[in-house]
Scaffold this active site. Structure first.
Site, PDB file in Angstrom:
ATOM      1  N   CYS A 153     -19.701  30.648  11.405  1.00 10.50           N
ATOM      2  CA  CYS A 153     -20.474  29.521  10.864  1.00 10.50           C
ATOM      3  C   CYS A 153     -21.955  29.685  11.215  1.00 10.50           C
ATOM      4  CB  CYS A 153     -19.938  28.231  11.477  1.00 10.50           C
ATOM      5  SG  CYS A 153     -20.863  26.748  11.037  1.00 10.50           S
ATOM      6  N   HIS A 202      -5.364  23.094  -4.374  1.00  6.95           N
ATOM      7  CA  HIS A 202      -5.095  24.002  -3.248  1.00  6.95           C
ATOM      8  C   HIS A 202      -6.371  24.646  -2.737  1.00  6.95           C
ATOM      9  CE1 HIS A 202      -0.687  24.438  -4.777  1.00  6.95           C
ATOM     10  NE2 HIS A 202      -0.883  23.310  -4.131  1.00  6.95           N
ATOM     11  N   SER A 260       5.555  28.085 -11.515  1.00 10.38           N
ATOM     12  CA  SER A 260       6.994  28.256 -11.266  1.00 10.38           C
ATOM     13  C   SER A 260       7.624  26.945 -10.819  1.00 10.38           C
ATOM     14  CB  SER A 260       7.213  29.323 -10.176  1.00 10.38           C
ATOM     15  OG  SER A 260       6.535  28.925  -8.994  1.00 10.38           O
ATOM     16  N   ASP A 284      -8.488  30.570  -7.706  1.00  8.45           N
ATOM     17  CA  ASP A 284      -9.350  31.673  -8.171  1.00  8.45           C
ATOM     18  C   ASP A 284     -10.659  31.213  -8.804  1.00  8.45           C
ATOM     19  OD1 ASP A 284      -6.898  32.155 -10.810  1.00  8.45           O
ATOM     20  OD2 ASP A 284      -8.630  30.813 -10.796  1.00  8.45           O
TER      21      ASP A 284
END
Ligand code: BV8
Ligand code: ZN
Length: 244
Positions: A149, A121, A191, A106
């Site tokens: 692109c 990630h 987690s 984020d």
């Protein structure tokens, strides 16, 4: 807080630390209103992240995968870093040897001011060309249904590591160095189910680090860490670096 309490011990460990590594997951952004992956708010149109965040899903239906990322970009664009993100920036600036490893895409750590970090990630605000491989920032909200692109016209994809894809080498290299030489690892809001990040606690532990986790619930790493602090990241993290 009582010095002998778990919170007091973690705070003292951070104050005495020579080298600190922090690992964060979606739980740190939950306090900014960003849905987590496996919480009750973790679904979109009854799809799970594991169904959509894969090269196969993108190959099969790029429009659906882009619809999901566009929905998340629109949501994240309205969110701000919270006190936990900001405290990690203060910790970075106060420490002579610090590294942040985040699983979150984020961008809220960067927005809070974190500079010494690996977004292992990827980042939802970056796109990568499936043709020429160029990686660019893209803040379009909404983004085109099938963005192409500017250099070569091929389809763009999110510059994000999907399930079944390897992490970027330079991130893996930085993580293994940070985890194997830190004396303190703080794990916040994950987690502990997704590899290789789920294995990071044991790397640090085997290298002799003090490891603490902050989470609402126990995790698979809870038996391994030295201290587990249960509660919201935005409430607990700021208490860890009050002026010692
Ligand atoms: C790879 C991008 C190899 C997508 C993501 C079987 C066994 C072991 C491994 C595997 C296996 N089968 C497959 C694998 C490998 C797979 C994997 O681990 N799968 C899991 C599901 C078993 N891993 C991979 O594929 C990785 N690559 O292994 O490559 C390889 C090598 C060579 C060549 C080819 C391949 C790639 C994994 C990366 C996937 N991409 N994100 C996107 O975001 O769009 S993962 C995704 O999950 C997010 O990045 C997210 O950050 C991450 C982890 O989730 P969490 O961050 O932990 O979030 P979650 O919702 O799960 O938990 C939130 C936690 O916060 C909870 O504990 C909750 O209690 C807590 N919380 C909530 N609110 C708060 C809070 N805590 C504090 N305060 C609060 N307020
Ligand atoms: Zn291109």
């Amino acid at each position: 807080m009582a010095p002998g309490s778990d919170l007091g011990i973690v705070k003292q460990r951070l104050a005495d630390a020579q080298s600190i590594t922090v690992l964060t997951g979606a739980g740190i952004s939950a306090d900014s209103g960003v849905p987590t992956f496996r919480g009750t708010d973790g679904l979109w149109k009854n799809f799970r992240a594991e169904d959509l965040a894969t090269p196969e899903a993108f190959g099969r239906d790029p429009r659906l995968v882009w619809e999901w990322y566009n929905w998340r970009r629109e949501l994240i664009a309205t969110k701000q870093p919270n006190e936990a993100h900001k405290t990690i920036v203060a910790l970075e600036r106060r420490s002579q040897d610090f590294w942040l490893i985040t699983q979150n895409v984020d961008g809220l750590h960067r927005e809070a001011g974190s500079a010494k970090l690996s977004e292992i990630h990827g980042n939802i605000w970056k796109v990568r060309c499936t043709g020429c491989g160029v990686v660019e920032d893209n803040r379009d909200v909404p983004i085109a249904a099938l963005p192409s692109c500017r250099q070569c016209g091929s389809l763009l994809r999110p510059h994000i590591v999907w399930f079944g894809e390897s992490l970027f080498f330079e991130d893996l290299d930085h993580c293994s160095r940070a985890l194997s030489h830190c004396d303190t690892l703080l794990i916040i809001g994950t987690s502990g189910l997704v590899y290789p990040a789920a294995g990071f606690a044991s790397i640090a532990k085997e290298a002799g680090a003090f490891v603490a986790e902050i989470n609402l619930d126990p995790t698979p790493q809870s038996l391994l860490v030295d201290i587990s602090l249960h509660g919201r990241a935005k409430d607990i993290v700021p208490l860890l670096i009050e002026a010692v």
